[in-house]
Motif scaffolding. Structure first.
Motif, PDB file in Angstrom:
ATOM      1  N   ILE A 158     -32.744  12.717 -10.837  1.00 48.10           N
ATOM      2  CA  ILE A 158     -31.471  13.431 -10.860  1.00 48.10           C
ATOM      3  C   ILE A 158     -31.146  13.856  -9.434  1.00 48.10           C
ATOM      4  O   ILE A 158     -32.048  14.004  -8.588  1.00 48.10           O
ATOM      5  N   PHE A 159     -29.858  14.055  -9.182  1.00 48.78           N
ATOM      6  CA  PHE A 159     -29.377  14.433  -7.852  1.00 48.78           C
ATOM      7  C   PHE A 159     -28.445  15.627  -8.010  1.00 48.78           C
ATOM      8  O   PHE A 159     -27.616  15.665  -8.932  1.00 48.78           O
ATOM      9  N   ILE A 160     -28.587  16.586  -7.082  1.00 49.93           N
ATOM     10  CA  ILE A 160     -27.829  17.838  -7.188  1.00 49.93           C
ATOM     11  C   ILE A 160     -27.035  18.043  -5.904  1.00 49.93           C
ATOM     12  O   ILE A 160     -27.556  17.865  -4.801  1.00 49.93           O
ATOM     13  N   GLU A 161     -25.755  18.408  -6.060  1.00 53.24           N
ATOM     14  CA  GLU A 161     -24.899  18.767  -4.935  1.00 53.24           C
ATOM     15  C   GLU A 161     -24.500  20.232  -5.089  1.00 53.24           C
ATOM     16  O   GLU A 161     -24.230  20.708  -6.200  1.00 53.24           O
ATOM     17  N   ILE A 162     -24.487  20.981  -3.966  1.00 50.18           N
ATOM     18  CA  ILE A 162     -24.092  22.386  -3.945  1.00 50.18           C
ATOM     19  C   ILE A 162     -22.684  22.478  -3.360  1.00 50.18           C
ATOM     20  O   ILE A 162     -22.451  22.037  -2.230  1.00 50.18           O
ATOM     21  N   TYR A 163     -21.759  23.027  -4.139  1.00 46.38           N
ATOM     22  CA  TYR A 163     -20.351  23.137  -3.720  1.00 46.38           C
ATOM     23  C   TYR A 163     -20.097  24.585  -3.295  1.00 46.38           C
ATOM     24  O   TYR A 163     -20.094  25.488  -4.117  1.00 46.38           O
ATOM     25  N   VAL A 164     -19.897  24.776  -1.960  1.00 42.82           N
ATOM     26  CA  VAL A 164     -19.533  26.094  -1.442  1.00 42.82           C
ATOM     27  C   VAL A 164     -18.091  26.059  -0.943  1.00 42.82           C
ATOM     28  O   VAL A 164     -17.251  26.847  -1.362  1.00 42.82           O
ATOM     29  N   SER A 165     -17.826  25.142  -0.036  1.00 41.77           N
ATOM     30  CA  SER A 165     -16.464  25.005   0.492  1.00 41.77           C
ATOM     31  C   SER A 165     -15.862  23.639   0.188  1.00 41.77           C
ATOM     32  O   SER A 165     -14.643  23.507   0.134  1.00 41.77           O
ATOM     33  N   HIS A 166     -16.720  22.628  -0.005  1.00 37.42           N
ATOM     34  CA  HIS A 166     -16.213  21.277  -0.207  1.00 37.42           C
ATOM     35  C   HIS A 166     -16.921  20.639  -1.392  1.00 37.42           C
ATOM     36  O   HIS A 166     -18.151  20.618  -1.457  1.00 37.42           O
ATOM     37  N   ALA A 167     -16.091  20.101  -2.345  1.00 37.47           N
ATOM     38  CA  ALA A 167     -16.658  19.387  -3.484  1.00 37.47           C
ATOM     39  C   ALA A 167     -17.097  17.993  -3.042  1.00 37.47           C
ATOM     40  O   ALA A 167     -16.731  17.518  -1.973  1.00 37.47           O
ATOM     41  N   VAL A 168     -17.860  17.340  -3.899  1.00 34.86           N
ATOM     42  CA  VAL A 168     -18.319  15.984  -3.604  1.00 34.86           C
ATOM     43  C   VAL A 168     -17.119  15.051  -3.574  1.00 34.86           C
ATOM     44  O   VAL A 168     -16.231  15.130  -4.434  1.00 34.86           O
ATOM     45  N   ASP A 169     -17.053  14.173  -2.592  1.00 37.91           N
ATOM     46  CA  ASP A 169     -15.930  13.243  -2.521  1.00 37.91           C
ATOM     47  C   ASP A 169     -16.440  11.880  -2.078  1.00 37.91           C
ATOM     48  O   ASP A 169     -17.658  11.655  -1.949  1.00 37.91           O
ATOM     49  N   GLY A 170     -15.542  10.968  -1.832  1.00 32.23           N
ATOM     50  CA  GLY A 170     -15.924   9.632  -1.396  1.00 32.23           C
ATOM     51  C   GLY A 170     -16.542   8.826  -2.521  1.00 32.23           C
ATOM     52  O   GLY A 170     -16.256   9.043  -3.707  1.00 32.23           O
ATOM     53  N   GLU A 171     -17.395   7.889  -2.182  1.00 33.50           N
ATOM     54  CA  GLU A 171     -18.011   6.998  -3.172  1.00 33.50           C
ATOM     55  C   GLU A 171     -19.256   7.596  -3.798  1.00 33.50           C
ATOM     56  O   GLU A 171     -19.756   7.071  -4.785  1.00 33.50           O
TER      57      GLU A 171
END
Length: 571
Positions: A158-171
Motif C-alpha cells: 500500500i502507498f500513502i500520501e499526506i495532503y497538507v497544502s497540495h493533493a496528489v496530482d499528475g499520473e
C-alpha cells in the motif's frame, strides 16, 4: 489486521481553517521531529527548521493564546515551515505507530452473459485499522515517490500520501495501485498543537480516500458479490428467454391475425370499396342525384301535396312528415320522400290509434316494396353477426362490429334498422305528435291515425300556441305594470325622505340659532329634539341620533341628515 479502535468511531468536531499564528509547529533534532511543548524553552531546544531549504535554528516559545510554538532565530519565518513540519510529522507518526486506518472502499462488480445481459453491483468495505510492515519513507516506486510505502500482513503493498497544502496530482494516482491519501489540510491549530490529537487524526479520523485500490478485489465478500450476480444473471437469462418466447408467440399471433384479417377482408372487398365511396360527400351527392331522377319521386311529391292541400295544410307542414333527412336515408332503392311517404300514408295512417308499431315490421315492409342496396345489407348483416359473436365470447370487438375491419369502417356501416327508427323518432317529436315511442324500445304507439287527425292536432296546437302567446303578452304587461308601480312607490318614498330631511335640517338650524349646541333627531321620521330623549315621541323609534350644532357645518346640515341611514318604523 485489527479492528478499528474506539476513538475511530467517535466523530471529531468540525475543523476550522488553520490559523497562521503558529509558523513551525514541530522542530527537528537528530533527524526526528518534536512538538515545542516537549523540548526546553528558547535555543536550549536545539531544534532546527524541518524544511530542508531552510534548516535555520528554532526558538521554542508560547503564543498569545498560551500555545507552544517554534520561531526562527534571528531571521524571518520561512514560507514552507508549517507545511513541511506537519507533512513530516504525519509520516513520523505513522512510522512510529506501525499502523493506520484504511479508507472505506466499494468494489464494483459486474456480470455479463453471452446474450449481452449485464448486471452490476458492489461489495462495500468499511474503514479498517491495520498493522503496517516494512514501512519506507519517500521510496521510489517506478517513476513515482509516494510519501510512505508499506506492506500489510497479507504481503499486499500500500502507498500513502499526506495532503497538507497540495493533493496528489499528475499520473501518480492513476498508476500506483492501492494508493490512498490522508487529508490534513483543514486541521485546526488546536489539533496540530496537541500531539495526541494529531496522532488520532493522522492514524484514524482525518478524511482519507483511495485513488486506486485492488486490495479488496479478491476478498471473499467481493467474490460472493460476483457469485450473487452470476446467479442472478442465470435467472435473468431465463426471464429473457421466456420474454423472447412470449414476444415471438405474440408476433406469430399478430401475423396470424393480420393474415386472417386480409383473408376475411378479401371476402368483402367489393362491399368495402363501395362503402369507402359512399363515406365521401361526393358519393352521397351522386347517390341522391340518382334517386332524384326516379319517376316515382315526382308522382309521390304531387300526391303528397294534393293530400295536404285538400285539408288546407300549408306546405311548410310537409317537411316534418316526409323527406326528413337522416344519416343513410339513401340506402333504399328509392328517394327518401317516397319511402317515408309510404310509411306515413301506407302503414301509419292505415292503422288505428293506439296500435303498436314495430320498427322491424316497418323495415321489412319497406325492403319488400323498394329493396335495399345489396352491399349495405351484406355489411350490416356482417356487423350484427360479429357483434353477437363478440358478446358471446366477451371479446373487445363486441362494441365495434367486425374484428377484421378498421374502426372507421365499422362506424361507417349503415344499419337499415337505424335509418327507419330515426325516421319514426322524427314522427314522435312533440310538434309532430303522430307517434309516441314506448320508453327506449324499438316500439311506437300510433297517436294520430289519419291526415285529418294530424290537421286537427296542428290546428289545436296553433290555438294553444296563440293562447300561450296571448297569456305571455298579458303576463308581461302585468309585470311591466307592477314594475312601474314599484318604481313609483320607491320614488314617492325617496321624495318623502327628501322632504323629511329638509324639514329636519330646518328645525336643527332653528335649534342652532336658538342657542342649542347639540340636538337629536329620529332616523325614521326625522323628528327633532333639543332635549335628551331615548325614544321618538312620533314613531316610537329608539335609535335616536345626536348631532353637534355649529355654524361652520351649517351648509352641510341637510346633506348630513339626508345621507344618514333611514330606519323603518318599529313594528
Amino acid at each position: 489486521m485489527e479492528n478499528i479502535p474506539h476513538a475511530a468511531r467517535e466523530p471529531l468536531p468540525s475543523i476550522p481553517n488553520r490559523s497562521q499564528e503558529i509558523k513551525v509547529p514541530f522542530g527537528e533534532r537528530d533527524g526526528r521531529l518534536y512538538p515545542p511543548g516537549n523540548v526546553e524553552r528558547g535555543l536550549a531546544c536545539r531544534c532546527i527548521c524541518p524544511d530542508p531549504e531552510c534548516g535555520a535554528d528554532l526558538v521554542a516559545k508560547r503564543s498569545s493564546r498560551g500555545l507552544p510554538f517554534f520561531a526562527h532565530h534571528n531571521r524571518s519565518e520561512c514560507k514552507r515551515g508549517y507545511e513541511t513540519a506537519l507533512h513530516r510529522m504525519a509520516k513520523q507518526i505513522i512510522d512510529d505507530a506501525k499502523a493506520v486506518t484504511l479508507p472505506e472502499h466499494s468494489v464494483r462488480v459486474q456480470a455479463t452473459s453471452p446474450e449481452g445481459i449485464t448486471l452490476t453491483g458492489s461489495a462495500d468495505f468499511p474503514k479498517r485499522h491495520v498493522e503496517l510492515r516494512d514501512i519506507m519513507l519517500e521510496r521510489r516506486v517506478e517513476r513515482w515517490v509516494p510519501d510512505l510505502s508499506a506492506k500489510l500482513k497479507n504481503k499486499a503493498n500500500i502507498f500513502i500520501e499526506i495532503y497538507v497544502s497540495h493533493a496528489v496530482d499528475g499520473e501518480k494516482p492513476e498508476k500506483l495501485d492501492n494508493l490512498f491519501e490522508i487529508n490534513l489540510s483543514k486541521l485546526s491549530e488546536e489539533v496540530v498543537s496537541d500531539l495526541e490529537k494529531l496522532k488520532e487524526a493522522v492514524l484514524i479520523s482525518a478524511p482519507r480516500k483511495w485513488y486506486r485500490c485492488s486490495l479488496y478485489d479478491d476478498l471473499d465478500k467481493a467474490r460472493q458479490a460476483r457469485d450473487l450476480l452470476r446467479r442472478r444473471l442465470a435467472d435473468e437469462k431465463i426471464k429473457a428467454l421466456d420474454k423472447r418466447k412470449a414476444q415471438e408467440a405474440a408476433d406469430k399471433r399478430e401475423r396470424e391475425i393480420n393474415q386472417n384479417k386480409l383473408r376475411m377482408r378479401s371476402y368483402y372487398a367489393e362491399e368495402l370499396e363501395k362503402l369507402e365511396a359512399m363515406t365521401s360527400p361526393a358519393g352521397i351527392i351522386e347517390r341522391h342525384e340518382a334517386l332524384a331522377s326516379d319517376p316515382q319521386l315526382l308522382t309521390a311529391q304531387q300526391w303528397v301535396e294534393a293530400k295536404f292541400s285538400a285539408l288546407g295544410i300549408s306546405k311548410n307542414h310537409t317537411s316534418p312528415l316526409v323527406n326528413i333527412p337522416s344519416k343513410g336515408d339513401w340506402i333504399f332503392n328509392t328517394h327518401p320522400l317516397v319511402w317515408q311517404a309510404f310509411v306515413l300514408f301506407g302503414i301509419i295512417f292505415k292503422s288505428q290509434p293506439g296500435f303498436t308499431l314495430h320498427t322491424a315490421t316497418v323495415l321489412k315492409t319497406i325492403e319488400g316494396r323498394y329493396g335495399t342496396l345489396p352491399w349495405v345489407k351484406t355489411l350490416d348483416k356482417l356487423k350484427r353477426s360479429q357483434k353477437k359473436q363478440g358478446e358471446e365470447r366477451n371479446q373487445w370487438y363486441a362494441d365495434e362490429g367486425a374484428w377484421f375491419l378498421e374502426h372507421e369502417e365499422n362506424q361507417a356501416i349503415i344499419s337499415p334498422y337505424r335509418v327507419v327508427i330515426e325516421y319514426l323518432d322524427a314522427l314522435s317529436r312533440p310538434q309532430t305528435g303522430i307517434l309516441s315511442r314506448i320508453h327506449n324500445s324499438p316500439k311506437f304507439t300510433i297517436k294520430l291515425a289519419s291526415l285529418n287527425d294530424y290537421a286537427r292536432f296542428q290546428a289545436q296546437r296553433e290555438e294553444e300556441q296563440a293562447s300561450r302567446i296571448e297569456s305571455l303578452i298579458e303576463e308581461q304587461a302585468q309585470d311591466e305594470y307592477r314594475r312601474k308601480q314599484k318604481e313609483k312607490e320607491k320614488q314617492e318614498t325617496r321624495d318623502q325622505r327628501d322632504l323629511d330631511a329638509k324639514r329636519c335640517a330646518v328645525e336643527l338650524e332653528a335649534a342652532l340659532y336658538a342657542g342649542a349646541s347639540q340636538a337629536s333627531f329620529c332616523p325614521c321620521c326625522r323628528s327633532v329634539f333639543t332635549t335628551a330623549v331615548t325614544e321618538c315621541s312620533e314613531c316610537g323609534q329608539r335609535q335616536i341620533r345626536t348631532m353637534e350644532l355649529n355654524e361652520s357645518e351649517l351648509e352641510t346640515l341637510y346633506h348630513r341628515v339626508r345621507c344618514s341611514p333611514c330606519l323603518d318604523r318599529p313594528s
